[in-house]
Design a protein around this motif. Structure first.
Motif, PDB file in Angstrom:
ATOM      1  N   VAL A 132       5.484  -6.005   2.927  1.00 25.71           N
ATOM      2  CA  VAL A 132       6.367  -5.512   3.983  1.00 25.71           C
ATOM      3  C   VAL A 132       6.351  -3.993   4.004  1.00 25.71           C
ATOM      4  CG1 VAL A 132       8.759  -5.378   4.756  1.00 25.71           C
ATOM      5  CG2 VAL A 132       7.829  -7.554   3.985  1.00 25.71           C
ATOM      6  N   ASP A 133       6.376  -3.368   2.820  1.00 27.16           N
ATOM      7  CA  ASP A 133       6.305  -1.913   2.749  1.00 27.16           C
ATOM      8  C   ASP A 133       5.018  -1.409   3.387  1.00 27.16           C
ATOM      9  OD1 ASP A 133       8.712  -1.880   1.402  1.00 27.16           O
ATOM     10  OD2 ASP A 133       7.806  -1.685  -0.584  1.00 27.16           O
ATOM     11  N   ALA A 134       3.908  -2.075   3.097  1.00 29.56           N
ATOM     12  CA  ALA A 134       2.625  -1.671   3.676  1.00 29.56           C
ATOM     13  C   ALA A 134       2.661  -1.804   5.194  1.00 29.56           C
ATOM     14  CB  ALA A 134       1.497  -2.516   3.092  1.00 29.56           C
ATOM     15  N   GLN A 135       3.285  -2.873   5.690  1.00 33.56           N
ATOM     16  CA  GLN A 135       3.408  -3.045   7.137  1.00 33.56           C
ATOM     17  C   GLN A 135       4.241  -1.923   7.748  1.00 33.56           C
ATOM     18  OE1 GLN A 135       5.085  -6.999   7.298  1.00 33.56           O
ATOM     19  NE2 GLN A 135       3.144  -7.889   7.935  1.00 33.56           N
ATOM     20  N   LEU A 136       5.348  -1.582   7.084  1.00 33.71           N
ATOM     21  CA  LEU A 136       6.224  -0.534   7.592  1.00 33.71           C
ATOM     22  C   LEU A 136       5.488   0.802   7.659  1.00 33.71           C
ATOM     23  CD1 LEU A 136       8.953   0.657   8.442  1.00 33.71           C
ATOM     24  CD2 LEU A 136       9.499   0.873   6.010  1.00 33.71           C
TER      25      LEU A 136
END
Length: 138
Positions: A14-18
């Motif tokens: 999720v962090d990578a997506q953000l």
């Protein structure tokens, strides 16, 4: 090793997506304004690296005061992020428009608890694995 056999933990995904979204938004702003946002890009990259850091294993358990101190440090970092976002929004209406129009994507991620983030990641994974398997309802 992670709980799921060494693969990327859901919160990291999720962090990578953000940060992928933030990078894409910055690229859009740069292309619209024909100006390179070096400082903002550096801040996004630094923040991305900071949140991916794995905390060192503690040889001892933290007491309540030490936990409170760590939470204060994290709160100060979040305040810094808030200042960076606010200043970017105040100085450039296009940044404000982009962040506002995509807030439904990034606000839940950065304000969620760890359990909510895990549930969010599971839901996103299920949506992605279901894409192309049938017609959408809306």
């Amino acid at each position: 090793m992670t709980e799921n056999g060494g693969t990327t933990p859901p919160a990291v995904a999720v962090d990578a997506q953000l940060f992928g979204l933030l990078s894409n938004l910055l690229q859009q702003v740069e292309s619209l304004t024909n100006q390179e946002e070096v400082e903002l890009r550096a801040k996004i990259e630094t923040l991305g690296l900071e949140i991916r850091k794995v905390p060192p294993k503690s040889a001892q358990h933290l007491n309540e005061m030490e936990i409170a101190e760590e939470l204060d440090k994290l709160s100060a970092k979040l305040d810094d992020v808030d200042v960076m976002i606010s200043s970017a929004m105040a100085s450039d209406p296009q940044v404000k428009n982009l962040l506002s129009s995509t807030a439904d994507v990034w606000i839940p991620v950065i304000t969620a608890t760890s359990d909510e983030r895990r549930n969010f990641t599971s839901a996103v994974g299920e949506e992605n694995s279901g894409e192309g398997q049938g017609k959408g309802s809306e």
